[in-house]
Design a protein around this motif. Sequence first.
Motif, PDB file in Angstrom:
ATOM      1  N   ALA A  24       0.824  -1.204   0.000  1.00 36.08           N
ATOM      2  CA  ALA A  24       0.000   0.000   0.000  1.00 36.08           C
ATOM      3  C   ALA A  24       0.856   1.252   0.000  1.00 36.08           C
ATOM      4  O   ALA A  24       1.943   1.284   0.584  1.00 36.08           O
ATOM      5  CB  ALA A  24      -0.904   0.004   1.228  1.00 36.08           C
ATOM      6  N   SER A  25       0.347   2.265  -0.636  1.00 36.00           N
ATOM      7  CA  SER A  25       0.977   3.577  -0.601  1.00 36.00           C
ATOM      8  C   SER A  25      -0.099   4.611  -0.336  1.00 36.00           C
ATOM      9  O   SER A  25      -1.284   4.382  -0.575  1.00 36.00           O
ATOM     10  CB  SER A  25       1.685   3.882  -1.926  1.00 36.00           C
ATOM     11  N   GLY A  26       0.336   5.740   0.190  1.00 33.76           N
ATOM     12  CA  GLY A  26      -0.607   6.825   0.431  1.00 33.76           C
ATOM     13  C   GLY A  26      -1.030   6.975   1.874  1.00 33.76           C
ATOM     14  O   GLY A  26      -1.567   8.004   2.265  1.00 33.76           O
ATOM     15  N   ARG A  27      -0.827   5.920   2.648  1.00 31.73           N
ATOM     16  CA  ARG A  27      -1.232   5.971   4.055  1.00 31.73           C
ATOM     17  C   ARG A  27      -0.592   4.793   4.786  1.00 31.73           C
ATOM     18  O   ARG A  27      -0.437   3.715   4.207  1.00 31.73           O
ATOM     19  CB  ARG A  27      -2.742   5.889   4.173  1.00 31.73           C
ATOM     20  N   LEU A  29      -0.837   1.749   7.126  1.00 38.92           N
ATOM     21  CA  LEU A  29      -1.986   0.883   7.346  1.00 38.92           C
ATOM     22  C   LEU A  29      -1.890   0.036   8.613  1.00 38.92           C
ATOM     23  O   LEU A  29      -2.608  -0.961   8.738  1.00 38.92           O
ATOM     24  CB  LEU A  29      -2.179  -0.030   6.138  1.00 38.92           C
ATOM     25  N   SER A  30      -1.055   0.428   9.536  1.00 36.83           N
ATOM     26  CA  SER A  30      -0.879  -0.389  10.735  1.00 36.83           C
ATOM     27  C   SER A  30      -2.157  -0.497  11.561  1.00 36.83           C
ATOM     28  O   SER A  30      -2.340  -1.460  12.301  1.00 36.83           O
ATOM     29  CB  SER A  30       0.253   0.167  11.595  1.00 36.83           C
ATOM     30  N   ARG A  71       1.271  -9.991   7.661  1.00 35.18           N
ATOM     31  CA  ARG A  71       1.450  -8.580   7.322  1.00 35.18           C
ATOM     32  C   ARG A  71       2.778  -8.085   7.864  1.00 35.18           C
ATOM     33  O   ARG A  71       3.292  -8.595   8.873  1.00 35.18           O
ATOM     34  CB  ARG A  71       0.294  -7.747   7.870  1.00 35.18           C
ATOM     35  N   ASP A  72       3.305  -7.083   7.173  1.00 35.29           N
ATOM     36  CA  ASP A  72       4.518  -6.410   7.603  1.00 35.29           C
ATOM     37  C   ASP A  72       4.184  -4.923   7.649  1.00 35.29           C
ATOM     38  O   ASP A  72       4.143  -4.263   6.611  1.00 35.29           O
ATOM     39  CB  ASP A  72       5.654  -6.687   6.617  1.00 35.29           C
ATOM     40  N   ASN A  73       3.923  -4.427   8.827  1.00 39.77           N
ATOM     41  CA  ASN A  73       3.495  -3.034   8.947  1.00 39.77           C
ATOM     42  C   ASN A  73       4.601  -2.058   8.541  1.00 39.77           C
ATOM     43  O   ASN A  73       4.311  -0.982   8.012  1.00 39.77           O
ATOM     44  CB  ASN A  73       3.040  -2.751  10.378  1.00 39.77           C
ATOM     45  N   ALA A  74       5.820  -2.438   8.761  1.00 38.68           N
ATOM     46  CA  ALA A  74       6.927  -1.555   8.384  1.00 38.68           C
ATOM     47  C   ALA A  74       6.989  -1.365   6.867  1.00 38.68           C
ATOM     48  O   ALA A  74       7.399  -0.304   6.384  1.00 38.68           O
ATOM     49  CB  ALA A  74       8.241  -2.118   8.896  1.00 38.68           C
TER      50      ALA A  74
END
Length: 120
Positions: A24-27, A29-30, A71-74
Amino acid sequence: QVQLVESGGGLVQAGGSLRLSCTASGRTLSNYNMGWFRQAPGKEREFVAQVWWSGTTDYADSVKGRFTISRDNAENTVYLQMNSLKPEDTAVYYCAVGTRRIAAMRVDYWGQGTQVSVSS
C-alpha cells in the motif's frame, strides 16, 4: 487516498505454491485490517483470508490449513502464502483494506487483482 499494488500471481501446477504480496501507498496501514478475496470466472467475489490490525487472522474454510496470511506493517504489505494449490483455487485474487471486518466485505480499498491459475 490509498493505492494497493498486488504481485506474485501466476500459473502453477496442482500441489504447488505461490506467494501473493500487496503493498500500500498513500497511508500507513498499521491500524487497518487487511485481507484477500478471489473471484473465479462466472462466480461472485469471495472472502479468502484477513489479518486484523491486531494480528488476528481468519480464513475461509476452503483454504484453512493451506493458505497463510501475514502482514509487515513496516513495509505496509500484506502477504498470502498459498500451498497445496488446487485447480479450484484458480481465480483473480484481490487485496482488500478496511477499518471494519474484511470478511463481511466491508472494504474501503481494493487492489487491481492478480491472476492465479492452477493446472491439474
